[in-house]
Design an enzyme around this catalytic site. Structure first.
Site, PDB file in Angstrom:
ATOM      1  N   GLU A  82       0.821  -1.219   0.000  1.00 18.57           N
ATOM      2  CA  GLU A  82       0.000   0.000   0.000  1.00 18.57           C
ATOM      3  C   GLU A  82       0.852   1.265   0.000  1.00 18.57           C
ATOM      4  OE1 GLU A  82      -3.263  -0.084   2.797  1.00 18.57           O
ATOM      5  OE2 GLU A  82      -3.280   2.098   2.963  1.00 18.57           O
ATOM      6  N   LYS A 266      -7.017  -1.048  11.708  1.00 14.95           N
ATOM      7  CA  LYS A 266      -6.431  -1.488  10.428  1.00 14.95           C
ATOM      8  C   LYS A 266      -5.233  -0.602  10.101  1.00 14.95           C
ATOM      9  CE  LYS A 266      -6.010  -1.738   5.741  1.00 14.95           C
ATOM     10  NZ  LYS A 266      -5.240  -0.855   4.859  1.00 14.95           N
ATOM     11  N   HIS A 380      -2.445  10.318  -0.773  1.00 18.82           N
ATOM     12  CA  HIS A 380      -2.679   9.011  -1.383  1.00 18.82           C
ATOM     13  C   HIS A 380      -2.727   9.102  -2.897  1.00 18.82           C
ATOM     14  CE1 HIS A 380      -3.629   5.290   0.727  1.00 18.82           C
ATOM     15  NE2 HIS A 380      -3.793   6.039   1.804  1.00 18.82           N
TER      16      HIS A 380
HETATM   17  C1  MEV Z   1      -5.820   2.886   5.233  1.00 25.17           C
HETATM   18  O1  MEV Z   1      -5.054   1.769   4.844  1.00 25.17           O
HETATM   19  C2  MEV Z   1      -5.735   3.087   6.730  1.00 25.17           C
HETATM   20  C3  MEV Z   1      -6.623   4.217   7.287  1.00 25.17           C
HETATM   21  O2  MEV Z   1      -7.968   4.014   6.870  1.00 25.17           O
HETATM   22  C4  MEV Z   1      -6.511   4.144   8.799  1.00 25.17           C
HETATM   23  C5  MEV Z   1      -7.477   5.051   9.531  1.00 25.17           C
HETATM   24  O3  MEV Z   1      -8.529   5.386   9.007  1.00 25.17           O
HETATM   25  O4  MEV Z   1      -7.141   5.392  10.691  1.00 25.17           O
HETATM   26  C6  MEV Z   1      -6.198   5.553   6.752  1.00 25.17           C
END
Ligand code: MEV
Length: 428
Positions: A82, A266, A380
């Protein structure tokens, strides 16, 4: 290790990055060269690891920079697909340096092995009969791994638990607590449970059904803390106070709402798993332990805590089970995993756990900081655009140019990338 601060690392060509890494870590270019060859895992070696091998599977391996863990400079190898993960962790580790880096601790490396005892005539009496022989049972379990015993590990405790209500009625569960030192521990614990089962059956008149380690490794915890001066949090139009308070508000959301907590955790696992995978450890075990631990109070909640420090800065803490090893299994067989462990200079599983939990905390901070200020899409999008440009066939300088154009147009799609490439080629 001289330093984990390697300014401009991301701008260097790949070979120069490896040279810079060798210089900073003291590892030889030959040792580091496995990173540049898909992890150096030969198909023949893979063939001995799992079944029906048809090949190997590569992942990008990035280096988490700027980490200071317990006063030690650490370069954190991160295997992850990622975009933004490695950059986010590195940037937050840089902010954490302003507050002295990460302070991390671990509890003893004790795993739990479970034995499910069915059909005992009286589960209360069965439990008592087992506990009466606790010392003898622990001594027997110790015999399972003499080397582990010699290294200071071995059976530590035996507990009995009653499950009163289940689809098959009441039954007894025996927990064997086993110190596995620098191993992940599944082998030693499973073997010990299988060894004890016949004796347990004799003692209590029941039938031992399952004998298996629990991934809810809540006796093998790792904790990391960091404190960031409020001034270090400010950027662009955002004051340090606003960023700090925004992060605390975002954490409160995760701590009170399971839908948000799942995503929040996550984000933590983005960092945790990346190091776990790079070191050849079992990331499914870590994932299972993390989420079960997040629900330990009967409601799924945040694994981390963020609050205001006494000096007005931001204080964060992450606590979670961390059953990782540095001996045995893929940690020793996989060439890149071996190099990853060497790169971090870790000499025990606990030290590795302390680094992993620090990376998880940094990763959590990166996500919360972005989400509570400008949102994550800006950062991103350009990384995603580069991937899309490559997928459309862009190479060399074309990658940045096609990506930049898509970001400017706010259209990041493969058909658009192909069209831009076609246009460019027609003009050459
Ligand atoms: C994306 O891989 C992880 C996030 O969604 C974590 C979060 O929302 O705290 C950006």
């Amino acid at each position: 290790m001289t330093t984990s601060r390697l300014p401009g690392f991301h701008t260097l060509p790949l070979e120069e990055r490896l040279a810079r890494l060798a210089e900073a870590s003291g590892l030889t270019p030959e040792e580091l060269s496995v990173f540049a060859s898909s992890g150096g895992l030969k198909t023949e070696a893979a063939d001995h690891m799992i079944e029906n091998v048809a090949g190997t599977f590569g992942l990008p391996l990035g280096i988490g920079l700027n980490f200071v863990v317990n006063g030690r400079e650490v370069l954190a190898p991160m295997a992850v697909e990622e975009p933004s993960v490695v950059a986010g962790a590195s940037f937050m580790a840089k902010l954490a340096r302003a507050g002295g880096g990460f302070t991390a601790t671990t509890t003893p490396p004790e795993m739990i092995g479970q034995m499910q005892v069915l059909d005992a005539p009286d589960i209360q009496a069965a439990g008592q009969a087992i506990l009466k022989e606790k010392d003898a049972l622990l001594a027997e379990a110790d015999l399972v791994d003499p080397l582990l015993k010699k290294l200071g590990g071995g059976a530590r405790d035996l507990e009995v638990r009653q499950v009163q209500r289940s689809p098959i009625g009441a039954f007894l569960v025996v927990h064997l607590v086993y110190d596995v030192r620098d191993a992940m521990g599944a082998n030693a614990v499973n073997t010990a449970c299988e060894k004890l089962a016949p004796r347990i059956e004799q003692l209590c008149g029941g039938r031992v059904h399952l004998r298996i380690l629990s991934n809810l490794a809540d006796r093998r915890l790792a904790r990391a803390r960091c404190a960031i001066p409020v001034g270090a949090l400010a950027f662009g139009e955002f004051s340090g106070e606003r960023v700090r308070d925004g992060i605390i508000e975002a954490w409160a959301f995760a701590d009170s709402d399971p839908y948000r907590a799942a995503t929040h955790n996550k984000g933590i696992m983005n960092g945790v798993d990346a190091v776990v995978i790079a070191t050849g450890n079992d990331w499914r075990a870590i994932e299972a332990g993390a989420h079960a631990y997040a629900a330990r109070n009967g409601r799924y909640a945040s694994l981390s805590t963020w609050g205001r420090a006494a000096d007005g800065g931001l204080a964060g803490e992450l606590e979670m089970p961390m059953a990782v090893g540095i001996i045995g299994g893929a940690t020793k067989v996989h060439p890149a995993a071996r190099t990853a462990i060497k790169l971090m200079g870790v000499e025990s599983a606990s030290q590795l756990a302390e680094i992993i939990v620090s990376v998880g905390l940094a990763q959590n901070l990166a996500a919360l900081r972005a989400l509570s200020t400008e949102g994550i899409q800006r950062g991103h999008m350009s990384l995603h655009a580069r991937q899309v440009a490559i997928a459309a066939g862009a190479t060399g300088d074309q990658v940045e140019q096609v990506a930049a154009r898509m970001v400017a147009e706010k259209v990041v799609r493969i058909d658009r990338a192909e069209a831009i490439l076609k246009q460019r080629n027609e003009h050459v």
